[in-house]
Design a protein around this motif. Structure first.
Motif, mmCIF file in Angstrom:
data_model
loop_
_atom_site.group_PDB
_atom_site.id
_atom_site.type_symbol
_atom_site.label_atom_id
_atom_site.label_comp_id
_atom_site.label_asym_id
_atom_site.label_seq_id
_atom_site.Cartn_x
_atom_site.Cartn_y
_atom_site.Cartn_z
ATOM 1 N N UNK A 48 1.772 -10.283 1.969
ATOM 2 C CA UNK A 48 1.273 -9.219 2.862
ATOM 3 C C UNK A 48 0.354 -8.256 2.102
ATOM 4 N N UNK A 49 0.594 -8.114 0.798
ATOM 5 C CA UNK A 49 -0.244 -7.226 -0.021
ATOM 6 C C UNK A 49 -1.594 -7.896 -0.293
ATOM 7 N N UNK A 50 -1.544 -9.184 -0.614
ATOM 8 C CA UNK A 50 -2.795 -9.912 -0.851
ATOM 9 C C UNK A 50 -3.675 -9.903 0.404
ATOM 10 N N UNK A 51 -3.012 -10.081 1.549
ATOM 11 C CA UNK A 51 -3.746 -10.126 2.813
ATOM 12 C C UNK A 51 -4.454 -8.786 3.069
ATOM 13 N N UNK A 52 -3.779 -7.693 2.717
ATOM 14 C CA UNK A 52 -4.392 -6.360 2.904
ATOM 15 C C UNK A 52 -5.635 -6.219 2.025
ATOM 16 N N UNK A 53 -5.591 -6.814 0.830
ATOM 17 C CA UNK A 53 -6.763 -6.756 -0.058
ATOM 18 C C UNK A 53 -7.922 -7.561 0.549
ATOM 19 N N UNK A 54 -7.583 -8.726 1.103
ATOM 20 C CA UNK A 54 -8.632 -9.555 1.745
ATOM 21 C C UNK A 54 -9.260 -8.795 2.915
ATOM 22 N N UNK A 70 -7.552 7.331 -2.555
ATOM 23 C CA UNK A 70 -7.943 7.421 -1.139
ATOM 24 C C UNK A 70 -6.898 8.269 -0.399
ATOM 25 N N UNK A 71 -7.334 9.130 0.532
ATOM 26 C CA UNK A 71 -6.405 10.043 1.213
ATOM 27 C C UNK A 71 -5.248 9.311 1.889
ATOM 28 N N UNK A 72 -5.526 8.125 2.466
ATOM 29 C CA UNK A 72 -4.467 7.380 3.172
ATOM 30 C C UNK A 72 -3.337 7.025 2.207
ATOM 31 N N UNK A 73 -3.693 6.624 0.987
ATOM 32 C CA UNK A 73 -2.661 6.239 0.014
ATOM 33 C C UNK A 73 -1.918 7.477 -0.495
ATOM 34 N N UNK A 74 -2.630 8.578 -0.669
ATOM 35 C CA UNK A 74 -1.959 9.799 -1.141
ATOM 36 C C UNK A 74 -0.952 10.283 -0.098
ATOM 37 N N UNK A 75 -1.312 10.139 1.178
ATOM 38 C CA UNK A 75 -0.354 10.507 2.224
ATOM 39 C C UNK A 75 0.872 9.599 2.181
ATOM 40 N N UNK A 76 0.624 8.308 2.000
ATOM 41 C CA UNK A 76 1.741 7.348 1.934
ATOM 42 C C UNK A 76 2.613 7.621 0.699
ATOM 43 N N UNK A 270 -10.173 -1.527 -3.611
ATOM 44 C CA UNK A 270 -9.516 -2.618 -2.871
ATOM 45 C C UNK A 270 -8.024 -2.651 -3.206
ATOM 46 N N UNK A 271 -7.727 -2.467 -4.490
ATOM 47 C CA UNK A 271 -6.316 -2.463 -4.909
ATOM 48 C C UNK A 271 -5.552 -1.289 -4.295
ATOM 49 N N UNK A 272 -6.244 -0.187 -4.038
ATOM 50 C CA UNK A 272 -5.570 0.951 -3.390
ATOM 51 C C UNK A 272 -5.184 0.608 -1.953
ATOM 52 N N UNK A 273 -6.081 -0.084 -1.240
ATOM 53 C CA UNK A 273 -5.737 -0.488 0.138
ATOM 54 C C UNK A 273 -4.572 -1.477 0.133
ATOM 55 N N UNK A 274 -4.553 -2.333 -0.864
ATOM 56 C CA UNK A 274 -3.444 -3.294 -0.960
ATOM 57 C C UNK A 274 -2.138 -2.553 -1.242
ATOM 58 N N UNK A 275 -2.197 -1.544 -2.106
ATOM 59 C CA UNK A 275 -0.986 -0.777 -2.430
ATOM 60 C C UNK A 275 -0.496 0.004 -1.218
ATOM 61 N N UNK A 276 -1.453 0.469 -0.400
ATOM 62 C CA UNK A 276 -1.068 1.170 0.834
ATOM 63 C C UNK A 276 -0.201 0.252 1.697
#
Ligand code: PLP
Length: 385
Positions: A48-54, A70-76, A270-276
């Motif tokens: 699911x994390x890899x897919x988010x990166x794609x 990224x603000x979205x990750x800081x909120x999370x 990209x890695x930040x979106x995957x971590x989110x």
């Protein structure tokens, strides 16, 4: 005048990275080697994390990110710290970094002046003293002992405090000892930070890998004094993605982001979106963490049982994926013991750079088959001593 700086000349390269590279090189040359050197999960990053990166790539999320993330990750992250660690954290008290390593590196750059002392508990993760020195600080070692399960004694820590003490680093679950500090001990250390007004640096990167006991975040008791460091690497098998994070007092976090802004700009977008995704898709992430934790638990039990059957001594670790093995049956010191074990077909890390003298570190982030093979080889090397 050409040449290297005194600062860099005084820095030791990471011993664990070096030993792992040597083992990989030997293996590439065809040497049959079981490597118990890795400080990383042997699992692949969950799908699911890899897919988010794609997805992030497909959506063109390929630009610079703000230095703190990224603000979205800081909120999370603020939500994660509230939910899992009972820390009352706002998004602007969080920072995303290039691995937990950069969070610690920037932190020491942000808080240390020349000569400031930082107490580190030995055996320690190899990078703490080096990062402290690189920032002009002075690492002050306080021992934790095998006979006390490598749990720190707050009285011993108290005796090391001086007027120059700027910070204390705690790491529970611990690399390299595997110790999980009891809540009372962490509370006592947090009280020392409050009483003597220094920072508590709590490195919680192994928080999800606990087999006995419970994780406790000491920042709960000393929110204005604690910087909590964590990352995606160990929990989500994301070592190569290089995403770490931290939370703490706003001014410290802002200074850490300023250091990033003049060095790395920001971690990989990209890695930040995957971590989110890893942090917010809780159901999938929990399933992955539980699977990994149970695998490590089985491996730890197999390894401890096998070591004791061949008469080797190790303190039972309650967390992370490391065991410190007493090397006295193999050789007079841990470096010779590691060499002997390498000749016998097992790569391990000598404890020297962890200040774990008379010990080597074994990582059980490897298959049960490899662990069985390593145990057979330990027994064979012992017969030859
Ligand atoms: C105790 C500890 N802290 C921090 C880190 C940093 O991890 P990373 O930079 O991969 O997030 C490691 C990695 O081995 C570690 O063992």
């Amino acid at each position: 005048m050409r040449g290297l700086s005194q600062r860099v000349k005084g820095m030791k390269p990471s011993a664990t990275v070096a030993v792992n590279a040597k083992a990989l090189e030997l293996r590439r040359q065809g040497v049959d080697l079981v490597a118990l050197t890795a400080g990383e999960p042997d699992f692949d990053t969950p799908e699911h994390v890899k897919e988010a990166a794609r997805r992030a790539l497909a959506q063109g999320k390929t630009k610079y990110a703000p230095p703190a993330g990224i603000p979205e990750l800081r909120e999370a992250l603020a939500e994660k710290f509230r939910r899992e660690n009972s820390l009352a954290i706002a998004p602007d008290q969080t920072i995303v970094t290039v691995g937990g390593k950069q969070a610690l590196f920037n932190l020491f750059q942000a808080i240390l002046d020349p000569g400031d002392e930082v107490i580190v508990l030995a055996p320690y993760w190899v990078s703490y003293p080096e990062m402290v020195r690189f920032a002009g600080g002075v690492p002050v070692e306080v021992e934790t002992l095998p006979e006390e399960g490598f749990v720190p004694d707050p009285e011993r820590v108290k005796r090391a405090i001086t007027a120059r003490t700027k910070a204390l680093v705690v790491n529970s679950p611990n690399n390299p000892t595997g110790a999980v500090y009891p809540r009372e001990v962490l509370e006592a250390l947090a009280r020392l930070a409050l009483e003597h007004d220094f920072y508590l640096v709590s490195d919680e990167i192994y928080e999800h890998l606990i087999y006995e006991g419970e994780h406790f975040s000491p920042g709960q008791l000393a929110p204005e004094h604690t910087i909590t460091v964590n990352g995606a690497a160990k929990a989500f098998a994301m070592t190569g993605w290089r995403i770490g994070y931290a939370c703490g007092p706003k001014a410290v976090i802002k200074a850490m982001a300023d250091v990033s802004s003049q060095s790395t700009t920001s971690p990989d977008t990209i890695a930040q979106w995957a971590t989110l995704e890893a942090l917010t898709n809780q159901e999938a992430s929990r399933a992955f963490i539980e699977m990994a934790r149970e695998a490590y638990r089985r491996r730890r039990d197999l390894l401890l049982k096998g070591l004791s059957e061949i008469g080797l001594k190790a303190v039972r670790p309650s967390g992370a994926f490391y065991v410190l093995l007493d090397t006295s049956p193999f050789a007079e010191d841990e470096v010779k013991a590691a060499e002997r074990l390498l000749e016998g077909g097992v790569a391990v890390v000598p404890g020297t750079d962890f200040a774990a003298f008379g010990h080597v570190r074994l990582s059980y982030a490897t298959s049960e088959e490899n662990l069985r093979k390593a145990l057979e080889r330990f027994a064979r090397v012992l017969q030859r001593v």
